[in-house]
Design a protein around this motif. Sequence first.
Motif, PDB file in Angstrom:
ATOM      1  N   PHE A 240      -0.191  16.125  -3.748  1.00 50.56           N
ATOM      2  CA  PHE A 240       0.118  14.952  -3.677  1.00 50.56           C
ATOM      3  C   PHE A 240      -1.078  13.821  -3.706  1.00 50.56           C
ATOM      4  CE2 PHE A 240       3.271  17.635  -1.571  1.00 50.56           C
ATOM      5  CZ  PHE A 240       4.673  17.025  -2.201  1.00 50.56           C
ATOM      6  N   GLU A 241      -0.780  12.493  -3.877  1.00 51.00           N
ATOM      7  CA  GLU A 241      -1.856  11.642  -3.857  1.00 51.00           C
ATOM      8  C   GLU A 241      -1.297  10.445  -3.153  1.00 51.00           C
ATOM      9  OE1 GLU A 241      -3.264  11.247  -7.841  1.00 51.00           O
ATOM     10  OE2 GLU A 241      -1.663  10.123  -8.499  1.00 51.00           O
ATOM     11  N   LEU A 242      -1.925   9.348  -2.713  1.00 48.56           N
ATOM     12  CA  LEU A 242      -1.513   8.301  -2.108  1.00 48.56           C
ATOM     13  C   LEU A 242      -0.760   7.314  -2.949  1.00 48.56           C
ATOM     14  CD1 LEU A 242      -4.397   7.313   0.551  1.00 48.56           C
ATOM     15  CD2 LEU A 242      -2.284   8.486   1.008  1.00 48.56           C
ATOM     16  N   GLY A 243       0.425   7.043  -2.523  1.00 51.70           N
ATOM     17  CA  GLY A 243       0.760   5.736  -3.194  1.00 51.70           C
ATOM     18  C   GLY A 243       0.406   4.659  -2.715  1.00 51.70           C
ATOM     19  N   PRO A 244       1.022   3.316  -3.006  1.00 54.71           N
ATOM     20  CA  PRO A 244       0.673   2.280  -2.546  1.00 54.71           C
ATOM     21  C   PRO A 244       1.286   2.022  -0.938  1.00 54.71           C
ATOM     22  CG  PRO A 244       1.797   1.770  -4.408  1.00 54.71           C
ATOM     23  CD  PRO A 244       2.132   3.161  -4.120  1.00 54.71           C
ATOM     24  N   ALA A 245       0.252   1.326  -0.176  1.00 49.00           N
ATOM     25  CA  ALA A 245       0.611   1.213   1.375  1.00 49.00           C
ATOM     26  C   ALA A 245       2.010   0.398   1.517  1.00 49.00           C
ATOM     27  CB  ALA A 245      -0.221   0.402   2.012  1.00 49.00           C
ATOM     28  N   GLN A 246       2.858   0.920   2.236  1.00 48.52           N
ATOM     29  CA  GLN A 246       4.119   0.359   2.361  1.00 48.52           C
ATOM     30  C   GLN A 246       4.224  -0.528   3.548  1.00 48.52           C
ATOM     31  OE1 GLN A 246       6.604   3.845   2.836  1.00 48.52           O
ATOM     32  NE2 GLN A 246       6.985   4.113   0.650  1.00 48.52           N
ATOM     33  N   GLU A 247       3.414  -0.208   4.604  1.00 48.44           N
ATOM     34  CA  GLU A 247       3.315  -1.081   5.868  1.00 48.44           C
ATOM     35  C   GLU A 247       1.876  -0.887   6.335  1.00 48.44           C
ATOM     36  OE1 GLU A 247       5.401  -0.910  10.311  1.00 48.44           O
ATOM     37  OE2 GLU A 247       6.589  -0.431   8.643  1.00 48.44           O
ATOM     38  N   GLN A 248       1.412  -1.703   7.016  1.00 48.03           N
ATOM     39  CA  GLN A 248      -0.050  -1.752   7.643  1.00 48.03           C
ATOM     40  C   GLN A 248      -0.091  -2.571   8.842  1.00 48.03           C
ATOM     41  OE1 GLN A 248      -3.656  -2.605   5.282  1.00 48.03           O
ATOM     42  NE2 GLN A 248      -4.620  -1.237   6.605  1.00 48.03           N
ATOM     43  N   LYS A 249      -0.459  -2.146  10.033  1.00 48.95           N
ATOM     44  CA  LYS A 249      -0.426  -2.925  11.309  1.00 48.95           C
ATOM     45  C   LYS A 249      -1.408  -2.372  12.222  1.00 48.95           C
ATOM     46  CE  LYS A 249       3.159  -0.295  13.476  1.00 48.95           C
ATOM     47  NZ  LYS A 249       4.657  -0.280  14.030  1.00 48.95           N
ATOM     48  N   ASP A 250      -2.007  -3.232  13.208  1.00 48.52           N
ATOM     49  CA  ASP A 250      -2.931  -2.978  14.319  1.00 48.52           C
ATOM     50  C   ASP A 250      -2.040  -2.397  15.369  1.00 48.52           C
ATOM     51  OD1 ASP A 250      -5.191  -3.822  12.653  1.00 48.52           O
ATOM     52  OD2 ASP A 250      -4.824  -5.772  13.438  1.00 48.52           O
ATOM     53  N   ILE A 251      -2.452  -1.316  15.912  1.00 50.20           N
ATOM     54  CA  ILE A 251      -1.608  -0.760  17.060  1.00 50.20           C
ATOM     55  C   ILE A 251      -2.406  -1.275  18.422  1.00 50.20           C
ATOM     56  CG2 ILE A 251      -1.235   1.531  18.165  1.00 50.20           C
ATOM     57  CD1 ILE A 251      -1.100   2.923  15.744  1.00 50.20           C
ATOM     58  N   THR A 256      -5.612   1.131  13.706  1.00 54.31           N
ATOM     59  CA  THR A 256      -4.850   0.686  12.311  1.00 54.31           C
ATOM     60  C   THR A 256      -4.027   1.565  12.057  1.00 54.31           C
ATOM     61  OG1 THR A 256      -6.630  -0.901  11.874  1.00 54.31           O
ATOM     62  CG2 THR A 256      -5.068  -0.714  10.555  1.00 54.31           C
ATOM     63  N   ALA A 257      -2.771   1.419  11.718  1.00 56.53           N
ATOM     64  CA  ALA A 257      -1.675   2.195  11.200  1.00 56.53           C
ATOM     65  C   ALA A 257      -1.322   1.900   9.821  1.00 56.53           C
ATOM     66  CB  ALA A 257      -0.407   2.232  12.151  1.00 56.53           C
ATOM     67  N   THR A 258      -1.153   2.791   8.831  1.00 57.67           N
ATOM     68  CA  THR A 258      -0.600   2.674   7.427  1.00 57.67           C
ATOM     69  C   THR A 258       0.272   3.582   7.203  1.00 57.67           C
ATOM     70  OG1 THR A 258      -2.991   1.605   6.917  1.00 57.67           O
ATOM     71  CG2 THR A 258      -1.380   2.090   5.063  1.00 57.67           C
ATOM     72  N   MET A 259       1.281   3.268   6.437  1.00 54.88           N
ATOM     73  CA  MET A 259       2.320   4.214   6.122  1.00 54.88           C
ATOM     74  C   MET A 259       2.463   4.120   4.784  1.00 54.88           C
ATOM     75  SD  MET A 259       6.365   4.306   7.336  1.00 54.88           S
ATOM     76  CE  MET A 259       6.868   2.826   6.475  1.00 54.88           C
ATOM     77  N   TYR A 260       2.284   5.501   4.208  1.00 55.40           N
ATOM     78  CA  TYR A 260       2.453   5.652   2.699  1.00 55.40           C
ATOM     79  C   TYR A 260       3.755   6.497   2.184  1.00 55.40           C
ATOM     80  CZ  TYR A 260      -2.430   4.458   2.881  1.00 55.40           C
ATOM     81  OH  TYR A 260      -3.683   3.749   3.144  1.00 55.40           O
ATOM     82  N   GLU A 261       4.189   6.426   0.844  1.00 60.09           N
ATOM     83  CA  GLU A 261       4.888   7.802   0.185  1.00 60.09           C
ATOM     84  C   GLU A 261       3.860   8.514  -0.600  1.00 60.09           C
ATOM     85  OE1 GLU A 261       8.590   8.495  -2.757  1.00 60.09           O
ATOM     86  OE2 GLU A 261       8.567   6.559  -1.948  1.00 60.09           O
ATOM     87  N   LEU A 262       3.963   9.648  -0.283  1.00 55.66           N
ATOM     88  CA  LEU A 262       2.904  10.215  -1.472  1.00 55.66           C
ATOM     89  C   LEU A 262       3.673  10.641  -2.674  1.00 55.66           C
ATOM     90  CD1 LEU A 262       1.271  12.628   1.145  1.00 55.66           C
ATOM     91  CD2 LEU A 262       0.811  10.515   0.839  1.00 55.66           C
ATOM     92  N   HIS A 263       3.028  10.381  -3.889  1.00 58.41           N
ATOM     93  CA  HIS A 263       3.601  10.608  -4.795  1.00 58.41           C
ATOM     94  C   HIS A 263       2.675  12.296  -5.637  1.00 58.41           C
ATOM     95  CE1 HIS A 263       3.881   6.112  -5.652  1.00 58.41           C
ATOM     96  NE2 HIS A 263       4.834   6.571  -4.880  1.00 58.41           N
TER      97      HIS A 263
END
Length: 642
Positions: A240-251, A256-263
């Motif tokens: 698997f590898e990182l796809g584009p960041a779906q969401e990013q925010k400061d906790i 800092t949190a970032t959510m990805y779908e892995l491809h």
Amino acid sequence: MPGLHAYRGATDRLAVRRLVPAVPVQPPNAAFAPRPALLPRSVATGRLAPLLASVRNGLSNQDMRSTSRTTALAAQPLDAPSFDGLFARLLALLATAAAVLALAPQASAQGGYRGTKLENIGVELPVPRHYEPIPVDPLEEWVVHKWVLQQSKMREPEKDEWGNEYPKPYRPTLEMVWIDNVPDAGPITGGEGTPPPVPGARKEPRPQSEPTNSLERYLAREPVGGRLMGERFVIYPGTFELGPAQEQKDIDDENTATMYELHPGPNGQDLGNIRAWAYEVKSAKRTIAFIGYCEEPEWKDHTKIWEHMASKVEFFAPDGKDAEKLRKAYARRPQYVDPEFRIKIIQNLVRGWDYKDTENYIFIFRDNLEKSPLLRRLMTDIEAIRELYIELFPPSGPITAVSTVRICKDEDEYMQYGGPPGSGGYWNPGAEELVFYDYPDKEGEKKGTGTENTLIVLYHEAFHQYIYYSTGEVAPHSWYNEGTGDYFSGALISGGKYKKMQVNTWRIEYIQQMIRDKRFIPWQEITKFSQGEYYRQDRVGLCYAQGWSMIYFLRECKEARDHEVWSKILDIYFNVMKDEYNKGLAEALEGLAEGAELDPTAKYMIGLAARDVAVEKAFEGVDWFEIEEAWKEFTLSLKVPK
């Protein structure tokens, strides 16, 4: 699986089963019944179903009020001029309600979340009640915790109308990965800043490699040999590898949190409908990544659950007071060897697991086994059979190491933990851990058969653990090593004492049939097989059965015990191997500086040479035809236990 001694049962499934896409096969020109598209399945079959049924059947308002308390408000008289208008308005209402219900993570319908503190790493997060923790291999460098959906909550394999069965569903899995943000190494330069050479070190420096300090690099560096994920697929570097960041925010100020779908990456073939997801919580010091895996049908529900878990994570300072309490407790029980090793194991226990000590072992088990007769018997028997190991294989010196014995609740949990496919247990020398599972009684077999099978595996694998320490970390040839492990599997222990050696019920019928069919392996060949040759897929079952029968013949057959040459074979092999290995180590260490250690590869090669000398010395003067004929006659005379 290199480095592991895996116990193979009567049926051997050696090939790692590749993922089969969950797509039914249909005959040519097959027609599917159209699926009603008016309402989602959750509306048609869920909590709103009574109302829908009432309206469709044209019941009176009074009838609708009596269906359920849930539908009472919706059942009041409406100003609709006709039933069609009433039905249309209710459909709209139901669709809206269904959309609202779908917003909540599936866990709420399964019993909600449980606040979970991971004391050893200082992390707190909500965990769904229908997820259970799975222990992580002690040698695992990055994954610190792992949860899977409970087996009881899994969907059953489906069959289509033509009888095609879908493969066993993959259990949704979430791993927590801890990545320290170490800086990239600077270039190697000469000059005054260059450190002096280390005595005994290799002359040429190792090539520089990038440290694993990010989620992206972690995904690219998964173990080169692959990491088994349950029974369904293997993760390799670049699966698997990182796809584009779906969401990013400061906790907060630090994270800092970032959510990805892995491809799928370069090695992401054969994944079928497996999908992967990641949620990265990053600070200046470390990255914690939550990585989830599931099949397409579970994707929507479980990504919501994983996001809820990861987004609610909190950090606190780990509590180190328990270690001091444990040290004081072990100080009062000096018979328990290596307390520091035991403390480390205890501190890494996951929820739902407990431990108990014996003098030379620490048992790790599901807490529901704590008061079971099986656990008490295992703890008693392993110390009893260890005395027999010591009698037959005197150690080179005092054994001060303690071994972990991990009992998984069933085969599924054993495979989730990392059990080699087709095995019933294994000894992992790197982790100093013996792993197997609680065998159930099978339908149609007499009561207690499951316990007997559990003991067979325990006695076998415990021998591998003992021989590892007693010979100075060198393993004998497989016919000797696996054959002796199987020999001890027949031990009868009662009241904590060894009584006698019995026939191995897993091996006897197979080897008798192979002898009758003249399909056994000549002794002169099998005694020199490497582990790879012994484990060759097309004959591993035969090798295990024949290895057991050879050891059983040499130890239990009166003709072999009374023979001037044959009676010495096993002792000569063991003693020569130990002596040659220790002599080889001493010679290799002579050229190194004080305190320097040998490279593992050098130790391995010394061990191979020692084994070769041992087998030549052990069978010196043996007539191969004569010993084979005596072995065949004795083995065929053995009675199969009922």
